[in-house]
Write a protein that holds these residues in place. Structure first.
Motif, PDB file in Angstrom:
ATOM      1  N   HIS A   1      -3.698  26.826 -14.422  1.00 58.06           N
ATOM      2  CA  HIS A   1      -4.657  26.279 -15.386  1.00 58.06           C
ATOM      3  C   HIS A   1      -4.063  25.113 -16.167  1.00 58.06           C
ATOM      4  N   LEU A   2      -2.818  25.243 -16.604  1.00 57.88           N
ATOM      5  CA  LEU A   2      -2.201  24.183 -17.407  1.00 57.88           C
ATOM      6  C   LEU A   2      -2.014  22.907 -16.594  1.00 57.88           C
ATOM      7  N   CYS A   3      -1.649  23.053 -15.318  1.00 55.24           N
ATOM      8  CA  CYS A   3      -1.451  21.868 -14.478  1.00 55.24           C
ATOM      9  C   CYS A   3      -2.779  21.253 -14.042  1.00 55.24           C
ATOM     10  N   TYR A   4      -3.791  22.083 -13.850  1.00 55.84           N
ATOM     11  CA  TYR A   4      -5.077  21.606 -13.358  1.00 55.84           C
ATOM     12  C   TYR A   4      -5.924  20.977 -14.453  1.00 55.84           C
ATOM     13  N   THR A   5      -5.923  21.590 -15.638  1.00 54.33           N
ATOM     14  CA  THR A   5      -6.849  21.182 -16.697  1.00 54.33           C
ATOM     15  C   THR A   5      -6.342  19.994 -17.500  1.00 54.33           C
ATOM     16  N   PHE A   6      -5.024  19.878 -17.631  1.00 54.11           N
ATOM     17  CA  PHE A   6      -4.467  18.852 -18.515  1.00 54.11           C
ATOM     18  C   PHE A   6      -3.428  18.008 -17.803  1.00 54.11           C
ATOM     19  N   ASN A   7      -3.252  16.792 -18.307  1.00 51.65           N
ATOM     20  CA  ASN A   7      -2.080  15.990 -18.015  1.00 51.65           C
ATOM     21  C   ASN A   7      -1.155  16.084 -19.224  1.00 51.65           C
ATOM     22  N   TRP A   8       0.133  16.200 -18.973  1.00 47.66           N
ATOM     23  CA  TRP A   8       1.091  16.434 -20.050  1.00 47.66           C
ATOM     24  C   TRP A   8       2.016  15.240 -20.222  1.00 47.66           C
ATOM     25  N   GLU A   9       2.286  14.914 -21.476  1.00 49.33           N
ATOM     26  CA  GLU A   9       3.251  13.869 -21.802  1.00 49.33           C
ATOM     27  C   GLU A   9       4.125  14.347 -22.943  1.00 49.33           C
ATOM     28  N   PHE A  10       5.319  13.755 -23.025  1.00 46.14           N
ATOM     29  CA  PHE A  10       6.185  14.079 -24.152  1.00 46.14           C
ATOM     30  C   PHE A  10       5.687  13.364 -25.403  1.00 46.14           C
ATOM     31  N   PRO A  11       5.861  13.953 -26.585  1.00 42.68           N
ATOM     32  CA  PRO A  11       5.386  13.316 -27.821  1.00 42.68           C
ATOM     33  C   PRO A  11       6.362  12.269 -28.347  1.00 42.68           C
ATOM     34  N   ASN A  12       5.850  11.429 -29.214  1.00 41.73           N
ATOM     35  CA  ASN A  12       6.677  10.491 -29.987  1.00 41.73           C
ATOM     36  C   ASN A  12       7.544   9.580 -29.116  1.00 41.73           C
ATOM     37  N   GLY A  13       7.001   9.168 -27.982  1.00 42.40           N
ATOM     38  CA  GLY A  13       7.717   8.215 -27.143  1.00 42.40           C
ATOM     39  C   GLY A  13       8.855   8.790 -26.339  1.00 42.40           C
ATOM     40  N   MET A  14       9.050  10.103 -26.357  1.00 37.72           N
ATOM     41  CA  MET A  14      10.114  10.712 -25.555  1.00 37.72           C
ATOM     42  C   MET A  14       9.820  10.503 -24.076  1.00 37.72           C
ATOM     43  N   LYS A  15      10.888  10.409 -23.276  1.00 42.28           N
ATOM     44  CA  LYS A  15      10.734  10.179 -21.845  1.00 42.28           C
ATOM     45  C   LYS A  15      11.402  11.305 -21.054  1.00 42.28           C
ATOM     46  N   PRO A  16      10.816  11.673 -19.918  1.00 35.49           N
ATOM     47  CA  PRO A  16      11.487  12.631 -19.034  1.00 35.49           C
ATOM     48  C   PRO A  16      12.595  11.949 -18.260  1.00 35.49           C
ATOM     49  N   ASN A  17      13.146  12.643 -17.268  1.00 36.07           N
ATOM     50  CA  ASN A  17      14.240  12.066 -16.492  1.00 36.07           C
ATOM     51  C   ASN A  17      13.790  10.902 -15.625  1.00 36.07           C
ATOM     52  N   VAL A  18      12.501  10.874 -15.270  1.00 37.33           N
ATOM     53  CA  VAL A  18      11.964   9.790 -14.449  1.00 37.33           C
ATOM     54  C   VAL A  18      10.729   9.233 -15.140  1.00 37.33           C
ATOM     55  N   ALA A  19      10.266   8.092 -14.663  1.00 37.91           N
ATOM     56  CA  ALA A  19       9.129   7.439 -15.307  1.00 37.91           C
ATOM     57  C   ALA A  19       7.864   8.280 -15.184  1.00 37.91           C
ATOM     58  N   ILE A  20       7.030   8.237 -16.232  1.00 39.12           N
ATOM     59  CA  ILE A  20       5.749   8.936 -16.211  1.00 39.12           C
ATOM     60  C   ILE A  20       4.802   8.201 -15.268  1.00 39.12           C
ATOM     61  N   PRO A  21       4.199   8.883 -14.314  1.00 40.89           N
ATOM     62  CA  PRO A  21       3.319   8.214 -13.359  1.00 40.89           C
ATOM     63  C   PRO A  21       2.012   7.789 -14.007  1.00 40.89           C
ATOM     64  N   THR A  22       1.363   6.794 -13.402  1.00 41.26           N
ATOM     65  CA  THR A  22       0.071   6.345 -13.921  1.00 41.26           C
ATOM     66  C   THR A  22      -1.062   7.188 -13.385  1.00 41.26           C
ATOM     67  N   HIS A  23      -0.796   7.958 -12.297  1.00 40.96           N
ATOM     68  CA  HIS A  23      -1.849   8.799 -11.708  1.00 40.96           C
ATOM     69  C   HIS A  23      -2.297   9.874 -12.685  1.00 40.96           C
ATOM     70  N   ARG A  24      -3.582  10.114 -12.774  1.00 38.24           N
ATOM     71  CA  ARG A  24      -4.121  11.167 -13.635  1.00 38.24           C
ATOM     72  C   ARG A  24      -5.110  11.992 -12.828  1.00 38.24           C
ATOM     73  N   LEU A  25      -4.991  13.306 -12.909  1.00 43.89           N
ATOM     74  CA  LEU A  25      -5.933  14.174 -12.215  1.00 43.89           C
ATOM     75  C   LEU A  25      -7.285  14.166 -12.908  1.00 43.89           C
ATOM     76  N   ASN A  26      -7.246  14.153 -14.238  1.00 45.79           N
ATOM     77  CA  ASN A  26      -8.484  14.041 -15.009  1.00 45.79           C
ATOM     78  C   ASN A  26      -8.155  13.329 -16.309  1.00 45.79           C
ATOM     79  N   ASN A  27      -9.051  13.338 -17.237  1.00 39.73           N
ATOM     80  CA  ASN A  27      -8.859  12.540 -18.450  1.00 39.73           C
ATOM     81  C   ASN A  27      -8.303  13.315 -19.633  1.00 39.73           C
ATOM     82  N   SER A  28      -7.931  14.587 -19.413  1.00 37.61           N
ATOM     83  CA  SER A  28      -7.416  15.390 -20.506  1.00 37.61           C
ATOM     84  C   SER A  28      -5.895  15.257 -20.570  1.00 37.61           C
TER      85      SER A  28
END
Length: 449
Positions: free
Chosen positions: A417-444
């Motif tokens: 449910h969490l992966c399907y319903t939402f797209n997740w990003e880190f807050p406050n400009g934090m970055k993961p180990n790799v670049a955040i992709p531009t692909h979005r499954l939906n608009n949430s």
């Protein structure tokens, strides 16, 4: 001495002393097991010898002198308690428990939806989710007043379970902890007694009314909760149980406590680790989301029937459990003297099976510290159901987790449910180990805090 978390410290010592080594902690003999080969000796080859559970003074007192299943020693009583749990409490036929998972996840997703675009403390929310599931399954109620009271009791129990008591290792030094510790123990158990006794009384009254209405014949109710199921075995003070097994109030209270502890923090922790690993590994998250899009589509929610088709999601769950087992140290105790690999293990020795270290053993796993779900797509990949000792997040043998199926169901369905319903990003400009992709499954989009 170990200078860090117990399972990590023991893993470091295992690099020096091997997969089986001995520690003397006060008067307690302790043995650490850190390889699959040694775990197989304990959990399979000599399972009956190592099937007892160690318990501290606090645990023994708070479980009504081991009146539960988790800490009861192996024997006829433990077999009865496990049978009750397997056939009633955790049974797949007990629809109420499984329905509480689905309904609470739906509510959980709605709570996140209203915060789209804002930071959320996912760990805190997940703990609330799993507590709601287990509380509702146990008591058939979501009364916030009762829930808050019970959670306070469980929090105090958790602190007392984990508190260091020197008397557990050097009994004659028990006075160091003072009377305050014993007072806290008595107060905590008294609070649990009052809370659950009132619930048991209510259930007994409800049961008697139903029996009178049906001329003494029990009517099966779809709304029966865990207490209702356990009450069928209740046979205290001369009362006759309708089942061949008879248990007391203390057994019921201790079993409910097992379920609350076993089904809340462990499941919440596993879900949080899965999301954290996917956030660090965006390519893996994309694979899970693409699989969800292919299997579920974009016009409905994830259903239970979808889970068996979500092969890669299941690989992500397995890889999470390999790297982050919910209970990293599986505790056993020897019933008699034993011999492993030529070494004598004394009776009543505490045996710590380091599932965390075993899951990261370079002799058993390629790139053991890397998050690589695809390893479980390979032919002959280990399974976690207890026969592959390099992968034992739920234990193995007689003392394996009886609630594994229900826990896995909650884990897989929530992550889906969490992966399907939402797209997740880190807050406050934090970055993961790799670049955040531009692909979005939906608009949430929700920000992980």
């Amino acid at each position: 001495m170990m200078s860090q978390l117990n399972h990590r410290g023991l893993a470091e010592l295992a690099k020096i002393y091997g997969g089986l080594f001995y520690l003397k902690m006060g008067q307690v003999h302790m043995v650490a097991v850190s390889t699959a080969e040694m775990a197989q000796q304990v959990l399979q080859a000599q399972d009956s010898v190592f099937s007892n559970r160690p318990a501290t003074i606090a645990i023994s007192y708070l479980t009504y002198d081991r009146a539960d299943m988790a800490f009861a020693h192996y024997g006829p009583f433990w077999r009865q308690m496990r049978k009750i749990c397997v056939t009633k409490v955790f049974s797949r036929k007990r629809d109420r428990s499984w329905a509480s998972v689905r309904e609470e996840i739906d509510s959980f997703v709605k709570n996140i939806s209203v915060r789209v675009g804002s930071p959320v403390n996912i760990g805190e929310m997940l703990l609330g989710l799993t507590k709601n599931i287990t509380y509702r399954a146990a008591f058939g109620s979501m009364s916030q007043e009762g829930q808050k009271e019970f959670l306070k009791i469980m929090q105090e129990f958790s602190k007392l379970f984990g508190a260091f008591n020197v008397a557990d290792f050097v009994p004659w030094l028990g006075w160091i902890n003072g009377q305050d510790f014993n007072t806290r123990l008595a107060k905590a158990r008294g609070a649990l007694d009052r809370f659950i006794d009132s619930i048991i009384d209510d259930h007994m009254e409800k049961k008697n009314k139903k029996n009178n209405k049906n001329n003494g014949e029990r009517e099966v109710d779809d709304d029966d909760d865990m207490v209702d199921e356990l009450m069928e075995f209740y046979g205290e003070n001369g009362a006759k149980s309708s089942e061949p097994i008879s248990i007391t109030r203390d057994n019921i209270k201790a079993l409910i406590m097992d379920v609350m502890f076993g089904g809340t923090e462990t499941v919440a922790s596993a879900i949080e680790w899965a999301i954290a690993e996917l956030m660090k590994n965006w390519e893996e998250l994309k694979k899970v989301q693409q699989e969800l899009a292919n299997v579920v589509g974009l016009d409905r929610r994830v259903e239970e029937s979808d889970l068996d088709k979500l092969t890669y999601l299941k690989c992500v769950v397995k890889e999470t459990l390999r790297l982050h087992p919910p209970i990293p140290l599986l505790l056993h105790e020897t019933a008699t003297d034993a011999v492993i690999n030529g070494y004598k293990i004394p009776c009543k020795a505490r045996v710590m099976i380091n599932a965390w270290a075993i899951g990261r053993d370079g002799n058993a796993w390629a790139e053991p510290n890397e998050f690589k779900p695809s390893r479980f797509l390979e032919n002959g990949a280990p399974d976690f159901r207890g026969s592959n000792f390099e992968f034992i997040p739920f234990g193995s043998g007689r003392r394996s987790c009886p609630g594994m199926q229900l826990g896995l169901y909650a884990l897989e369905l929530t992550v889906a449910h969490l992966c399907y319903t939402f797209n997740w990003e880190f807050p406050n400009g934090m970055k993961p180990n790799v670049a955040i992709p531009t692909h979005r499954l939906n608009n949430s989009t929700v920000y992980l805090n």
